[in-house]
Enzyme design. Sequence first.
Site, mmCIF file in Angstrom:
data_model
loop_
_atom_site.group_PDB
_atom_site.id
_atom_site.type_symbol
_atom_site.label_atom_id
_atom_site.label_comp_id
_atom_site.label_asym_id
_atom_site.label_seq_id
_atom_site.Cartn_x
_atom_site.Cartn_y
_atom_site.Cartn_z
ATOM 1 N N LYS A 1 0.833 -1.210 0.000
ATOM 2 C CA LYS A 1 0.000 0.000 0.000
ATOM 3 C C LYS A 1 0.873 1.268 0.000
ATOM 4 O O LYS A 1 0.648 2.197 -0.780
ATOM 5 C CB LYS A 1 -0.891 -0.007 1.253
ATOM 6 C CG LYS A 1 -1.632 1.276 1.505
ATOM 7 C CD LYS A 1 -2.688 1.499 0.463
ATOM 8 C CE LYS A 1 -3.290 2.872 0.561
ATOM 9 N NZ LYS A 1 -4.372 3.079 -0.380
ATOM 10 N N CYS B 1 -3.918 10.654 1.216
ATOM 11 C CA CYS B 1 -3.199 9.396 0.960
ATOM 12 C C CYS B 1 -1.801 9.655 0.422
ATOM 13 O O CYS B 1 -0.806 9.389 1.081
ATOM 14 C CB CYS B 1 -3.971 8.552 -0.046
ATOM 15 S SG CYS B 1 -5.707 8.427 0.343
#
Length: 406
Positions: free
Chosen positions: A208, A262
């Site tokens: 991720k 993010c």
Amino acid sequence: MMVNQKHIDAVFMGLGYIGLPTAAFAASKGLNILGVDINPFVVETINRGEIHIVEPCLKELVKQVVDSCNLKVSVKPQTANAYFIVVPTPFKQNHRADISYVESATRMVVPYLKEDDLFVIESTSPVTTTEKMAALIWKERPELKDKIYIAYCPERVLPGNVIYELEHNDRVIGGINPESTRKAIEFYSKFVKGTLHSTNARTAEMCKLTENSSRDVQIAFANELSMICEKAGINAWELITLANKHPRVNILQPGCGVGGHCIAVDPWFIVSDFPEQAQIIKRSRETNDYKADWCAGRIIETCRRFETETGREPVVACMGLAFKPDIDDLRESPAKYITSRVLSESNAEVLVVEPNISHHTTYNLMDFHTAYQKADVVAWLVGHKPFYNIQQDKSKIELDFCGIRK
Ligand code: SAJ
């Protein structure tokens, strides 16, 4: 509040931008889901079949699953077969990940865990977080050691296209042991059509962070090029289009910086844990942050020049506040940061435009046509679709940071 439901397939801890769509989507596939959020306003809103965030198609989906009773929400968990942690992981002052929300959500579900249950973390987390949460669970409930399944499965959906991507994106699933991976894959296969790739927890966590860091590094390259091009008198967008005609080159688009919760955050989780090794990742983060300051500097400097040349302060239109085109999300937004710098560091009259928001507590928003007409200096900060329809008036000074006039 106790939710009256016979059997719950899964509890989703956290009903934000990812937790709510995932819980609702799983519920739409026939699973009985309990969504949990510590914010009573969120719980009340969803229980009425409404939503507290903006995401295409989400409102209809939530209404449907609340009406069918497949999705219930509460401020507390209940006994279920699976638990998903989908809470934010911001960073602290020193850019280290703050996993306190993951930890407190985990602590909330610990009393409900029983043999054979599945516990999955989806929140973006530094490497070894899943192992740390496993240790925390076993410390509180030693009798469950090796009797429950624990895995990490990062979310990968793009804000603005969440519902489609939830169903179709491939997922990476890493358990603390192969049995946990298998159990988690079995659960996700109930509602994900994309391929479910198995690995271990550490690799899934790093995967991720790698995905978002990779995008950050690539955007930094485009942003660096755009600043070089300005010095060299070259149109960066034309240059990138031409370079991308090469079969093995694929440069992204420059902008006014990188925002959102993010890409502007996750690379720091690698940098803070591996400061010696993560050189390019750190430099890229700095380049993308610097790009916002560079844009602000260009606007402020243009205002000063205008004043010197005309003897009056200019009217400046800051076009866009969101962190990327066609959304209303202002989190970590470089456009918002630039606008606030222009407001505080120039004497110009600043017109603030964000067509995706009708009202803002700090900024007095103006519609984009009026702002364009009134402005002497127009700063294109975000490439919102409606901006492309504004016909260029050559009497205005335009600073194009996102390719509106490319
Ligand atoms: N941006 C550019 N140039 C580009 C592309 C983006 O300047 O060519 C800027 C945008 O304007 C924005 C920022 O980058 O400020 C991030 O936007 P984005 O669309 O690249 O990504 P996010 O933050 O909306 O979503 C990302 C996605 N990750 C990747 O594409 C690797 C998404 O799949 C993740 O699920 C999400 O982060 C997340 O939650 O981690």
